[in-house]
Motif scaffolding. Structure first.
Motif, PDB file in Angstrom:
ATOM      1  N   HIS A  98     -19.320  -3.637  -9.415  1.00 18.44           N
ATOM      2  CA  HIS A  98     -18.053  -4.802 -10.185  1.00 18.44           C
ATOM      3  C   HIS A  98     -17.046  -5.238  -9.138  1.00 18.44           C
ATOM      4  O   HIS A  98     -16.901  -5.760 -10.397  1.00 18.44           O
ATOM      5  CB  HIS A  98     -18.109  -3.406 -11.570  1.00 18.44           C
ATOM      6  N   LEU A  99     -16.679  -4.140  -8.513  1.00 18.49           N
ATOM      7  CA  LEU A  99     -15.290  -4.621  -8.312  1.00 18.49           C
ATOM      8  C   LEU A  99     -15.576  -5.780  -7.196  1.00 18.49           C
ATOM      9  O   LEU A  99     -14.916  -6.642  -7.223  1.00 18.49           O
ATOM     10  CB  LEU A  99     -14.411  -3.508  -7.648  1.00 18.49           C
ATOM     11  N   TYR A 100     -16.847  -5.781  -6.592  1.00 18.80           N
ATOM     12  CA  TYR A 100     -16.904  -6.573  -5.908  1.00 18.80           C
ATOM     13  C   TYR A 100     -17.163  -7.905  -6.407  1.00 18.80           C
ATOM     14  O   TYR A 100     -16.499  -9.400  -6.342  1.00 18.80           O
ATOM     15  CB  TYR A 100     -18.417  -6.702  -4.763  1.00 18.80           C
ATOM     16  N   ALA A 101     -18.167  -7.927  -7.445  1.00 19.53           N
ATOM     17  CA  ALA A 101     -17.974  -8.891  -8.135  1.00 19.53           C
ATOM     18  C   ALA A 101     -16.535  -9.766  -8.287  1.00 19.53           C
ATOM     19  O   ALA A 101     -16.445 -11.227  -8.792  1.00 19.53           O
ATOM     20  CB  ALA A 101     -19.059  -8.708  -9.655  1.00 19.53           C
ATOM     21  N   GLN A 102     -15.807  -8.244  -9.006  1.00 16.97           N
ATOM     22  CA  GLN A 102     -14.532  -9.352  -9.570  1.00 16.97           C
ATOM     23  C   GLN A 102     -13.305  -9.426  -8.389  1.00 16.97           C
ATOM     24  O   GLN A 102     -13.068 -10.662  -8.635  1.00 16.97           O
ATOM     25  CB  GLN A 102     -13.482  -8.120  -9.906  1.00 16.97           C
ATOM     26  N   VAL A 103     -13.092  -9.047  -7.654  1.00 15.77           N
ATOM     27  CA  VAL A 103     -13.168 -10.454  -6.189  1.00 15.77           C
ATOM     28  C   VAL A 103     -13.293 -11.451  -5.553  1.00 15.77           C
ATOM     29  O   VAL A 103     -12.765 -12.430  -5.725  1.00 15.77           O
ATOM     30  CB  VAL A 103     -13.864  -8.974  -4.095  1.00 15.77           C
ATOM     31  N   ALA A 104     -15.279 -11.143  -5.960  1.00 21.88           N
ATOM     32  CA  ALA A 104     -15.987 -12.962  -5.333  1.00 21.88           C
ATOM     33  C   ALA A 104     -14.994 -13.726  -7.035  1.00 21.88           C
ATOM     34  O   ALA A 104     -14.625 -14.939  -6.202  1.00 21.88           O
ATOM     35  CB  ALA A 104     -17.189 -12.811  -5.337  1.00 21.88           C
ATOM     36  N   ALA A 105     -15.193 -13.213  -7.970  1.00 26.07           N
ATOM     37  CA  ALA A 105     -14.414 -13.862  -8.897  1.00 26.07           C
ATOM     38  C   ALA A 105     -12.890 -14.554  -9.274  1.00 26.07           C
ATOM     39  O   ALA A 105     -12.839 -15.709  -9.337  1.00 26.07           O
ATOM     40  CB  ALA A 105     -14.796 -13.978 -10.830  1.00 26.07           C
ATOM     41  N   TYR A 106     -12.052 -13.100  -8.766  1.00 26.03           N
ATOM     42  CA  TYR A 106     -10.510 -13.779  -7.953  1.00 26.03           C
ATOM     43  C   TYR A 106     -10.600 -14.940  -6.845  1.00 26.03           C
ATOM     44  O   TYR A 106     -10.291 -15.583  -7.099  1.00 26.03           O
ATOM     45  CB  TYR A 106      -9.994 -12.387  -7.234  1.00 26.03           C
ATOM     46  N   SER A 107     -11.525 -14.745  -6.112  1.00 29.23           N
ATOM     47  CA  SER A 107     -11.339 -16.332  -4.707  1.00 29.23           C
ATOM     48  C   SER A 107     -11.595 -17.255  -5.293  1.00 29.23           C
ATOM     49  O   SER A 107     -11.359 -17.712  -4.634  1.00 29.23           O
ATOM     50  CB  SER A 107     -12.362 -15.222  -3.280  1.00 29.23           C
ATOM     51  N   ARG A 108     -12.536 -17.098  -6.624  1.00 34.42           N
ATOM     52  CA  ARG A 108     -12.905 -18.155  -7.080  1.00 34.42           C
ATOM     53  C   ARG A 108     -11.663 -18.784  -8.218  1.00 34.42           C
ATOM     54  O   ARG A 108     -11.073 -20.143  -8.207  1.00 34.42           O
ATOM     55  CB  ARG A 108     -14.230 -18.431  -7.575  1.00 34.42           C
ATOM     56  N   TRP A 109     -11.162 -18.295  -8.575  1.00 31.56           N
ATOM     57  CA  TRP A 109     -10.409 -18.319 -10.068  1.00 31.56           C
ATOM     58  C   TRP A 109      -8.907 -17.155  -9.910  1.00 31.56           C
ATOM     59  O   TRP A 109      -8.757 -16.992 -10.348  1.00 31.56           O
ATOM     60  CB  TRP A 109     -10.583 -17.468 -11.682  1.00 31.56           C
ATOM     61  N   ILE A 110      -7.882 -17.640  -8.445  1.00 36.73           N
ATOM     62  CA  ILE A 110      -7.166 -16.551  -8.431  1.00 36.73           C
ATOM     63  C   ILE A 110      -5.691 -17.315  -9.814  1.00 36.73           C
ATOM     64  O   ILE A 110      -6.113 -15.791  -9.858  1.00 36.73           O
ATOM     65  CB  ILE A 110      -6.316 -17.292  -7.487  1.00 36.73           C
ATOM     66  N   TYR A 111      -4.801 -18.045 -10.434  1.00 37.50           N
ATOM     67  CA  TYR A 111      -5.168 -18.466 -11.941  1.00 37.50           C
ATOM     68  C   TYR A 111      -5.650 -17.571 -13.095  1.00 37.50           C
ATOM     69  O   TYR A 111      -4.777 -17.792 -13.792  1.00 37.50           O
ATOM     70  CB  TYR A 111      -4.442 -18.901 -11.535  1.00 37.50           C
ATOM     71  N   HIS A 112      -6.548 -18.077 -12.806  1.00 37.10           N
ATOM     72  CA  HIS A 112      -7.316 -17.571 -14.513  1.00 37.10           C
ATOM     73  C   HIS A 112      -8.322 -16.750 -14.656  1.00 37.10           C
ATOM     74  O   HIS A 112      -9.792 -17.940 -15.249  1.00 37.10           O
ATOM     75  CB  HIS A 112      -7.513 -19.674 -14.947  1.00 37.10           C
ATOM     76  N   MET A 113      -8.485 -15.918 -13.177  1.00 30.70           N
ATOM     77  CA  MET A 113      -9.852 -15.408 -13.803  1.00 30.70           C
ATOM     78  C   MET A 113      -9.334 -14.749 -14.001  1.00 30.70           C
ATOM     79  O   MET A 113     -11.224 -13.805 -15.749  1.00 30.70           O
ATOM     80  CB  MET A 113      -8.874 -14.006 -12.659  1.00 30.70           C
ATOM     81  N   VAL A 114      -8.545 -14.184 -15.601  1.00 34.42           N
ATOM     82  CA  VAL A 114      -8.593 -13.306 -17.033  1.00 34.42           C
ATOM     83  C   VAL A 114      -8.923 -14.201 -17.887  1.00 34.42           C
ATOM     84  O   VAL A 114     -10.108 -13.571 -18.821  1.00 34.42           O
ATOM     85  CB  VAL A 114      -7.399 -13.051 -17.392  1.00 34.42           C
TER      86      VAL A 114
END
Length: 118
Positions: free
Chosen positions: A33-49
């Motif tokens: 799940h952390l890996y999925a969040q890393v992928a999401a973070y790299s896509r949406w640095i500022y609006h990930m939440v």
């Protein structure tokens, strides 16, 4: 970085190098799940939440070693093909390459996003 999985990757001649992660392995290995969040973070640095929580749909692990399927998750060097859904229901695919150099606690993650045909 490799391309997304071919349709016959899990059944073709190279199937020994792939492992489709089952639900119980997803539960036992929270770092996926952390890996999925890393992928999401790299896509949406500022609006990930805005996109959290993520729901993992499918994970496939690729290794070069011919080892037992469940051990592929513990491989030092592997490629993870993740598909996940965001809170809004949008689906995304990412490829994460995990490499380790043999030193304790040294790891590198590379992320590539895959466009989904609609």
């Amino acid at each position: 970085m490799p391309k997304w999985l071919d349709d016959d990757a899990l059944t073709g001649s190279d199937k020994l190098h792939f492992y489709e992660v089952n639900d119980s392995d997803l539960q036992q290995n929270a770092w996926l799940h952390l890996y999925a969040q890393v992928a999401a973070y790299s896509r949406w640095i500022y609006h990930m939440v805005d996109h959290l929580p993520l729901e993992i749909k499918k994970v496939v692990v690729q290794t070069k070693e011919d080892i037992e399927s469940s051990l592929k998750l513990k491989s030092g060097n592997a490629i993870f093909y993740l598909s996940f859904k965001t809170r809004e229901g949008a689906e995304y695919k990412s490829i994460i390459r995990q490499t380790r150099d043999g030193r304790p606690q040294h790891m590198c993650l590379e992320v590539k996003h895959v466009e989904i045909d609609k």
